[in-house]
Design a protein around this motif. Sequence first.
Motif, short mmCIF file in Angstrom:
data_model
loop_
_atom_site.label_atom_id
_atom_site.label_comp_id
_atom_site.label_asym_id
_atom_site.label_seq_id
_atom_site.Cartn_x
_atom_site.Cartn_y
_atom_site.Cartn_z
N UNK A 1 0.83 -1.20 0.00
CA UNK A 1 0.00 0.00 0.00
C UNK A 1 0.86 1.25 0.00
N UNK A 2 1.97 1.20 0.73
CA UNK A 2 2.89 2.35 0.75
C UNK A 2 3.48 2.59 -0.65
N UNK A 3 3.69 1.50 -1.41
CA UNK A 3 4.24 1.62 -2.76
C UNK A 3 3.18 2.11 -3.75
N UNK A 4 1.97 1.58 -3.62
CA UNK A 4 0.91 1.87 -4.58
C UNK A 4 -0.33 2.37 -3.82
N UNK A 5 -1.40 1.59 -3.81
CA UNK A 5 -2.61 1.99 -3.10
C UNK A 5 -3.47 0.75 -2.85
N UNK A 6 -4.63 0.96 -2.23
CA UNK A 6 -5.51 -0.13 -1.89
C UNK A 6 -6.01 -0.87 -3.14
#
Length: 409
Positions: free
Chosen positions: A346-351
Amino acid sequence: MLASHLLKHLVKIGNLRVIDADGAVHEFKGDEGRTCAIRLHDRALHRKLFFRPELYIGEAYMDGSLTIEEGSLYDFLDLCGVNMANLETHPSYRLSQPVNRVLRRIHQFNPIGQARKHVAHHYDLSDTLYDLFLDKDRHYSCAYFRSGNDDLEAAQANKMKHIAAKLLLRPGQNILDIGSGWGGMGLYLARASEDSTVTGITLSTEQHAVSNKRAKDLGLDGRVQFELRDYRNQSGTFDRIVSVGMFEHVGASYYTQFFRKVKGLLAEDGVVLLHSIGRMEPPGSTNPWIRKYVFPGGYTPALSEVMRAVEKVGLWITDIEILRLHYADTLREWRRRFANNRDKVIDLYDERFCRMWEFYLTGSEISFRHMNQMVFQMQLAKRQDVVPLTRDYITDWERTQSEVSVAAE
């Protein structure tokens, strides 16, 4: 709810409860099996899931318009998987198949420039992402589980050893790795074959950079070189050619071209080992959700398609091995590691990306457990006498390597 007509036809095993966008509850019961419940948050899904469930179930899960109310995503997709044969007899599914067969050449359009774009879509994601669910050596293909006690690292090492045994390595060979990934296979072959040189080719800029750095860090950059190159642009003559997890990106229209190129690159007494996902059924088409979100241009072939192309170019098939549930177990381990690192993803991309990747890993595992997917290893040669007449040499070489490994520890 229009989708209920499809689900009545689908669910013959297990128990599925669907809460539609109006709050109405629909229950579909079959023989004993998994129990799960889903909720639809968008009325458009009542229609979409009837006409194209293979695409819209995944999209709805990604977007949060389909949520799991009881059980897990695995439970839901497993229930769908064990009932998939029922879906394939439904009129809405059967009507779509002739269209898919007509369109599959368009879907698998992979000329040189387009092939690189397709590869970048998946393999040029954040370098960190793959460290969060792959083994330490970053093998992104089916592992080889010799026993229930093998962890993912051991199973991937088994796979490299098994492939190397089939290649009949000798000192001083010139080896080509088509679709070299992050370099693990090529580096292993260099270490296992004294004084041999390895050329690895990939279309991923991320993989190209990482694999060359690994070769340099290991002091193998004098014997191992990774190039950013399409296989169609490769030249030279090679004693051994290996390709692991790349053939799925070639496209059925290009199979004859692929094997003709491989034959042209292969020495007269050379050996090829092709490791690829396949299907144990007649030729088909790629799942539309996978094609759109995960592997554009990708396709897992029927063996009949592959063998037809091999026969056309005049190569000997000297060995075929079918790996059945090995990839299901590999994906189980990837799925577990991904779940353990979900916050980092999630920190790299999103939910939404996380939900997409969860659906991809889980659905892929189910496809190997219940939906006719498998892996094949095909050994090829120009001459029928370049490999031994029995398969004992494979086990004998692997045992020798095990002894060396234990002695080294």
